[in-house]
Write an enzyme that holds these catalytic residues in place. Structure first.
Site, PDB file in Angstrom:
ATOM      1  N   ASP A   1       0.622   3.716   1.836  1.00 40.78           N
ATOM      2  CA  ASP A   1       0.730   4.180   3.225  1.00 40.78           C
ATOM      3  C   ASP A   1       2.191   4.193   3.660  1.00 40.78           C
ATOM      4  O   ASP A   1       2.921   3.216   3.486  1.00 40.78           O
ATOM      5  CB  ASP A   1      -0.082   3.227   4.116  1.00 40.78           C
ATOM      6  CG  ASP A   1      -0.263   3.730   5.526  1.00 40.78           C
ATOM      7  OD1 ASP A   1       0.756   4.044   6.180  1.00 40.78           O
ATOM      8  OD2 ASP A   1      -1.412   3.810   5.991  1.00 40.78           O
TER       9      ASP A   1
ATOM     10  N   CYS B   1      -6.128   0.327   6.811  1.00 41.72           N
ATOM     11  CA  CYS B   1      -5.906   0.930   5.499  1.00 41.72           C
ATOM     12  C   CYS B   1      -7.011   1.932   5.175  1.00 41.72           C
ATOM     13  O   CYS B   1      -8.188   1.570   5.104  1.00 41.72           O
ATOM     14  CB  CYS B   1      -5.853  -0.153   4.427  1.00 41.72           C
ATOM     15  SG  CYS B   1      -5.505   0.482   2.776  1.00 41.72           S
TER      16      CYS B   1
ATOM     17  N   CYS C   1       0.857  -1.180   0.000  1.00 41.06           N
ATOM     18  CA  CYS C   1       0.000   0.000   0.000  1.00 41.06           C
ATOM     19  C   CYS C   1       0.898   1.238   0.000  1.00 41.06           C
ATOM     20  O   CYS C   1       2.047   1.194   0.432  1.00 41.06           O
ATOM     21  CB  CYS C   1      -0.886  -0.006   1.248  1.00 41.06           C
ATOM     22  SG  CYS C   1      -1.983   1.436   1.395  1.00 41.06           S
TER      23      CYS C   1
ATOM     24  N   HIS D   1      -2.442  -4.017   4.939  1.00 41.85           N
ATOM     25  CA  HIS D   1      -1.986  -3.739   6.301  1.00 41.85           C
ATOM     26  C   HIS D   1      -3.155  -3.545   7.249  1.00 41.85           C
ATOM     27  O   HIS D   1      -4.293  -3.298   6.841  1.00 41.85           O
ATOM     28  CB  HIS D   1      -1.056  -2.525   6.328  1.00 41.85           C
ATOM     29  CG  HIS D   1      -1.699  -1.237   5.907  1.00 41.85           C
ATOM     30  ND1 HIS D   1      -2.184  -0.326   6.811  1.00 41.85           N
ATOM     31  CD2 HIS D   1      -1.926  -0.707   4.686  1.00 41.85           C
ATOM     32  CE1 HIS D   1      -2.681   0.714   6.164  1.00 41.85           C
ATOM     33  NE2 HIS D   1      -2.539   0.515   4.868  1.00 41.85           N
TER      34      HIS D   1
END
Length: 497
Positions: free
Chosen positions: A163, A240, A161, A229
Site C-alpha cells: 500500500d 488493508c 504492505c 496498517h
C-alpha cells in the site's frame, strides 16, 4: 541454541483492542501547541526539509494533468510536436521524443499515452535527483549504524504492505536512512519467508567474510520488522485491502510471517537467538504506530502494545530526557518470575529508539496536516513492481510490490490494478506501471540477466491485463539499476545488452 519448536505459534485469531475513533476536530484542537513549540523529540529543521522534499516531489507528478490539458488546447498547430515539447520543458522540466508526440497525435491527441509517458519521464528525473543529491540524507548511515549496534543489532529488514500509504515507512515514519534498511513490500505484509532467509544468510556471510556491517563474533542480532496498517478514521474501508480492512486479520497474518521466519532460521541453522522480530501497526491517518511489546522471551502478542499517538500527547510538555524515560517505562513488561532473565531487554531499547523517531513524524503530521492526512485512502501516482525502488520514500507516491516473477507476485499486482482502476481509469487516466530489475555491476552478465528479467515481467503484465493493455489504458516502463552504487534508475530501451 534455543529449544527447537520454541516459537511454535498459536494459530487462533486474537482480537485487537478496539481503537478509539480518530476525531479530526480534536486533532486540530491539540495542534496549536504542537505547531507553536513542536515536540521535544522532534527536530523542526528536519521536518521542514522533509516537507519541502515531499511537496516538490509530488508536484512533479501532480502537475502533469494540467499541462496535458494545455497541450490539448493547442492541438492542431502546424508545429505541434515542437511546441508541445517547449511547453513540457518549461512546465515539467523534460521533453518527450518527437516520435512519441507525433504518434500520440495521429487521429486526435492520445492523452492516455502522453500521461503515462510523462509519469515515466518524471520518475526517471526523480530517481536521478534522489540518488545524486541524497535529499533525505539516506546515504549517511554511519552514525545510525553505530547507534543500532550499540543496542545489539547489526541489520534491519522491513516488510511493509505494498500500500502506497506505507511507502515512506523507512525515511519518514521510522526516520531511518534508507541505505541502512532492507525494505521489501508485499500486499498485506505477506513477505516471502524463503527469500528473507536467503537474505539473512547473505548478511551473515558478509559478517564472517568481511566483517560487514560488523564482525561475526560480535553478539549482535538481525532485526526483522513486519508492518500491517489500519485507519482509525475509517476502519472498515481504509484498512488493508489485502485483508478486507480487518485489522486483527492483518496483524495476525504479519505476526504469522514473522514467526515463520524465525522458526525457519531455527529449524535450518539452529541459531534462532541471532534474530529478533518486531510487529508494528501503522495508522495511515497520522503515521502513528501500534508497537507490539515483546515479553521477556521476545514473544510478540497482538493484545500487548503501546500507541505512539497517545505517547506523543503524554510527552508533549516534558523535556527530551523525561519524554525518553516515559517512553522506556511504557515498554516494561511485568515479570511474574523474578528470576526469569529478560531476553528482550535490547529489543525494548531499540523499540524505544524507534518510538522516539516516530514521534518526530507524528509531529510532522500535526504541523503540516492538522494531525490527520486529507487523503485517507489511496492516492498513488503509479505502480512499481520488481526489485529496489529505494528512491520511493514518500507516502502515497507509489503502490510498490517486490517480486521476482509475475507468477509469484500476481496477487500483489492484482491488488494494485484494482486500486488504480478507481484512481485512474475512473478519471480517464491510464495506469502507468514501472518495472525495476536491479543488477550487480561487479558481476559479469548481471545487467543482461536483469534486462531479460524486466522484459519477461513486462510481457507477462501485458498478457495478464490484456483487456487494459489493448485499449491503451495500461503502459509499462522497464528500468534497470546497479544496486552497488548510488546511481539512478535508467530506461531499459536506451541500453544495449
Amino acid at each position: 541454541m534455543l529449544a527447537r519448536g520454541r516459537y511454535r505459534r498459536d494459530r487462533t485469531q486474537h482480537e485487537l483492542p478496539k481503537p478509539i475513533p480518530y476525531k479530526r476536530k480534536s486533532a486540530k484542537g491539540n495542534q496549536a501547541s504542537a505547531v507553536e513549540n513542536g515536540h521535544p523529540l522532534a527536530d523542526q529543521h528536519t521536518n521542514e526539509r522533509l516537507r519541502a522534499y515531499e511537496l516538490a516531489s509530488k508536484a512533479r507528478f501532480d502537475n502533469i494533468e494540467a499541462v496535458l490539458t494545455s497541450l490539448s488546447a493547442g492541438y492542431g498547430r502546424q508545429d505541434f510536436a515542437r511546441w508541445a515539447n517547449k511547453t513540457l520543458q518549461a512546465q515539467l522540466g523534460f521533453e518527450l521524443p518527437l516520435d512519441v508526440l507525433e504518434q500520440a497525435s495521429i487521429g486526435g491527441l492520445n492523452l492516455r499515452t502522453l500521461y503515462s509517458q510523462c509519469v515515466f519521464e518524471q520518475f526517471l528525473a526523480f530517481s536521478k535527483e534522489f540518488f545524486e543529491q541524497d535529499p533525505l540524507n539516506g546515504q549517511q548511515t554511519e552514525q545510525v549504524a553505530k547507534q543500532l549496534q550499540s543496542m545489539g543489532y547489526h541489520a534491519i529488514g522491513v516488510a511493509p504492505c505494498a500500500d502506497g500509504r506505507l511507502a515512506h515507512i523507512v525515511s519518514y515514519v521510522l526516520r531511518l536512512p534508507y541505505d541502512l534498511v532492507r525494505r521489501k513490500a508485499h500486499a498485506g505484509a505477506l513477505f516471502d519467508v524463503s527469500e528473507s532467509v536467503r537474505n539473512w544468510v547473505f548478511i551473515e556471510h558478509m559478517r564472517f567474510r568481511e566483517a560487514k556491517p560488523n564482525a561475526a563474533n560480535e553478539p549482535t542480532r538481525y532485526l526483522k520488522i513486519a508492518s500491517y496498517h489500519f485507519s482509525k478514521a475509517d476502519p472498515h474501508h481504509q484498512g488493508c485491502a489485502a485483508h478486507g480492512s480487518d485489522d486483527a486479520k492483518a496483524a495476525q497474518a504479519a505476526l504469522d510471517k514473522l514467526t515463520d521466519f524465525r522458526q525457519a532460521i531455527e529449524n535450518r541453522f539452529g541459531c534462532g537467538s541471532t534474530i529478533d522480530v518486531v510487529l508494528l501497526g501503522v495508522n495511515t491517518d497520522d503515521d502513528s504506530l501500534r508497537v507490539h511489546v515483546p515479553d521477556e522471551r521476545g514473544q510478540v502478542s497482538l493484545e500487548r502494545y503501546v500507541d505512539t499517538h497517545t505517547l506523543y500527547h503524554q510527552t508533549m510538555n516534558l523535556d527530551a530526557e523525561a519524554a525518553q524515560r516515559q517512553i522506556a517505562n511504557t515498554l516494561v513488561v511485568g515479570n511474574r518470575r523474578a528470576r526469569l532473565a529478560d531476553d528482550a531487554a535490547n529489543l525494548r531499547k531499540v523499540l524505544a529508539w524507534l518510538i522516539e523517531r516516530n514521534i518526530a513524524q507524528i509531529d510532522y503530521v500535526h504541523r503540516f496536516e492538522a494531525g490527520c492526512y486529507p487523503d485517507l485512502g489511496h492516492a498513488e501516482r503509479f505502480i512499481g513492481i520488481g526489485n529496489g525502488f529505494e528512491e520511493v520514500q514518500l507516502r502515497n507516491l507509489t503502490y510498490y510490490s517486490f517480486l521476482e516473477t509475475l507468477e509469484e507476485g500476481l496477487a500483489d499486482v492484482q491488488v494494485g490494478i484494482k486500486i488504480f482502476k478507481k484512481l485512474n481509469l475512473c478519471q480517464g487516466r491510464s495506469i502507468p506501471i514501472i518495472i525495476r530489475a536491479d543488477y550487480d555491476g561487479r558481476v559479469a552478465e548481471s545487467k543482461s540477466r536483469a534486462a531479460k528479467k524486466a522484459q519477461r515481467i513486462e510481457k507477462a503484465v501485458h498478457e495478464q491485463f490484456a483487456d487494459l493493455s489493448k485499449v491503451g489504458m495500461l503502459h509499462t516502463l522497464c528500468t534497470l539499476r546497479d544496486y552497488t552504487s548510488h546511481c539512478a534508475a535508467h530506461r531499459l530501451d536506451s541500453e544495449t545488452n
